[in-house]
Each structure stands twice: as C-alpha cells, then as structure tokens.
Design a protein around this motif. Structure first.
Motif: not given
Ligand code: PBG
Length: 327
Positions: A197-199, A219-221, A276-278, A250-252, A223-225, A207-209, A167-169, A315-317
């Motif tokens: 701890a998802k910021y 925005d997601k503020k 993460v993607s960035g 923990v993310k990023p 719910y995200q930290m 990623f969203r792209g 769960p990433s929500d 990791t994408y790597y």
């Molecule tokens: C959404 C989700 C996101 C990522 C993973 N799951 C983006 C967001 O929360 O907006 C980001 C991963 C990444 O940037 O590589 N549930």
C-alpha cells in the motif's frame, strides 16, 4: 470516586509496567543512500542524512548495528550517464547496489541487507517502471514489461547476497513474478518485503531530491495508490500475501495510521511502515527552528506508528533513536 485512571500513571515505574507499546532498536530498518563517489555527501533536500561512499556506508551500518539496528535498506543515486530508457543498470552485477550488498555482507554478516526493487533511480524518465510515450505526448507506464525488468533486478540483488528484496514499484503481479524468478534460480530463502500500500504522496519530495530521481514528466498516480482509498490497501495487501510476500508495507506512515491499523487486522504476516522523507523533514525543520522538541516529537511519531500496528518501521531516525533508547 472508585475509579481513578490516574493511579496507573502515578510514577515512572507504574507507567512502564502498564505501557501497551514499546519501541526497540530491533524494530527499525535504516534507509541509507549510496553513491559512486569516495566522499560522503550532504544531501541538500535531507539535512541530517548523507549519500554514503562505500566506506562511509560500512561505517554507518556498523555503528547502527552496534546500537541494535539489525537491518538496512539501500537506495542508490545513479549517475546521469547510467540512466537509460530500459534501466539496464538496475541489474548490472557490478553496479552500485550489488557491490554495496557484497561489501556489507562481508563486513557485517549478521546485518539484514534489504534492497529496493524499482526502476526510478536507473530509468531516464525517473519512473518506477518502463515508459512508453503515447501519440498524444502522454506517458504510459508499462506493467508487464516492467515486471520482467524487476525480476532481473531482484535476481541480481539475490545473487549479490541480499537477505530481502523489496519491490517499491507498485506494478501488478510483481511479487508472484519475483518469487518465481528467485525460486527458479535457487534463492528460495531470499525474502520479499512488498510495498503493498504505497500511496502517490507529496511526502516523497525530499527523497527524490536525494537521488535526483523525480519523474521528468507526469506523476506516479497510475501506479501508486490514491490517498483517498483505504479498502484498496486491503485488496493490495491480500494480493501480495497471496503472491508470496513475506512482509507487507504501508507508506507513508504518519498520515496513514488508519491504513496501518486496518492492514494489521487484515493479515497475519508482519506489517512494515515507512516514515518517509517528508515526515522526517517536517520534524527536523520544525526542530531546527526551535518550534518543537525534535527528539521528543521523533520518538512520539514512531510510537504512534508502532501503536497503530506496525511491527517494523523504516525510518531515517533509526540510528539516532537506537542511541537515545540506549541512553
Ligand atoms: C521509489 C521510492 C520512493 C521512496 C522509496 N522508494 C519515492 C517514490 O516513489 O517516488 C520514497 C521514500 C521517502 O520519501 O523517504 N521507488
């Protein structure tokens, strides 16, 4: 001088003997984007990554597995027509994710298949939860109705054969609810890797792209930290552990090494970190410009995340590094 720390660095053999941290392909979880089409697509916002067709996914996961990467996590790009306010496609048993899970488990039974549990790819508003428009035009992300939807989604993934649901929500109480739902349905052995701890991070932009899943508004503020907070991460991790999470995240990762270190000390369960993607793109674009050595910086960034205390790294790597480590 009696003490010369450089003696422990004088040869590659001694450096290897005294190394405190090591990277291994087995540490990695490989995030893979999937879509309905039969062609693999390049992703404009994430050069070097693809939106895989089902066949492409099986091939890519198979190659990674052969290099020692034993776990993948799936992120679906859902067609606009299937996105609804209720995000019902998220628990369609014939949907993209369950279909991909079944295919992966059949083709590579020993691969650990992880699924992302959140509504953003499926919800017409692009939020991780269900959205209610307020009279002043602002959006409220509803917690408890979202948790019920996440339970349906997690159960659908478990039925398809997922080894771990993730769960990433960032809704409150979702780990306990998902654990209860899975247990009641007989899926006691399906694990939960919680994004604890998802910021609310600008590093998620690419990623969203890739998924075309950016929020339509707001925005997601809520719910995200808040990136300003560290103690709150410990609180979130403690709650998720108490609710039955098997692993926390923990993310990023790179800009939050202090959080990784503090979380590692606050719990005995495995700690994951998501590069993460960035973070990936900053390395890739600087390397493409010839400004840095991309391979060396990628390895160093991952070593830093591991040294900070991460037991596993998304990791994408993953596949590329596994190849480099095998050289
Ligand atoms: C959404 C989700 C996101 C990522 C993973 N799951 C983006 C967001 O929360 O907006 C980001 C991963 C990444 O940037 O590589 N549930």
């Amino acid at each position: 001088m009696h003490i010369r720390p450089r003696r422990n660095r004088k040869s590659a053999a001694i450096r290897a003997l005294v190394a405190e941290t090591s990277l291994s392909a087995a540490d990695f979880i490989y995030p893979l984007f999937i879509h309905e089409g039969s062609e693999d697509q390049d992703i404009d916002s994430m050069p070097g990554c693809k939106r895989w067709s089902l066949d492409g996914l099986l091939k890519e996961a198979g190659e990674a597995f052969a290099l020692g990467v034993k776990a993948v996590v799936l992120f679906p790009a859902i067609g606009d027509k299937l996105k609804t306010p209720g995000a019902e496609e998220a628990w369609n048993p014939e949907g993209l994710v369950p279909t991909a899970v079944r295919a992966l488990k059949e083709a590579i039974p020993d691969l650990c298949v992880i699924t992302d549990v959140a509504l953003d790819p499926y919800n017409s508003e692009g939020h991780d939860g269900l959205v209610e428009k307020q009279s002043d035009g602002s959006l409220k992300i509803l917690n408890d109705p979202t948790v019920l939807a996440l339970c349906e989604q997690a159960l659908c993934h478990a039925e398809a054969g997922a080894d771990i649901v993730s769960p990433s929500d960032m809704m409150d109480g979702r780990v306990a609810a998902i654990r209860g739902e899975l247990d009641d349905a007989g899926y006691q052995d399906v694990s939960i890797l919680s994004y604890s701890a998802k910021y609310a991070s600008a590093y998620y932009g690419p990623f969203r792209g890739a998924l075309d899943s950016a929020p339509k508004a707001g925005d997601k503020k809520t719910y995200q930290m808040d990136p300003a907070n560290a103690r709150e991460a410990i609180r979130e991790v403690g709650l998720d552990e108490g609710e039955g999470a098997d692993m926390v995240m923990v993310k990023p990762a790179g800009p939050y090494l202090d959080i990784i270190a503090r979380v590692r000390e606050s719990t005995t369960i495995p700690v994951a970190a998501y590069q993460v993607s960035g973070e990936y793109l900053m390395i890739e674009s600087a390397a493409a410009s010839g400004w840095i050595d991309g391979k060396a910086v990628a390895l160093e960034s991952l070593m830093g995340i591991k040294r900070a205390g991460a037991d596993l790294i998304l990791t994408y790597y993953a596949k590329r590094v596994a190849g480099w480590l095998a050289e």
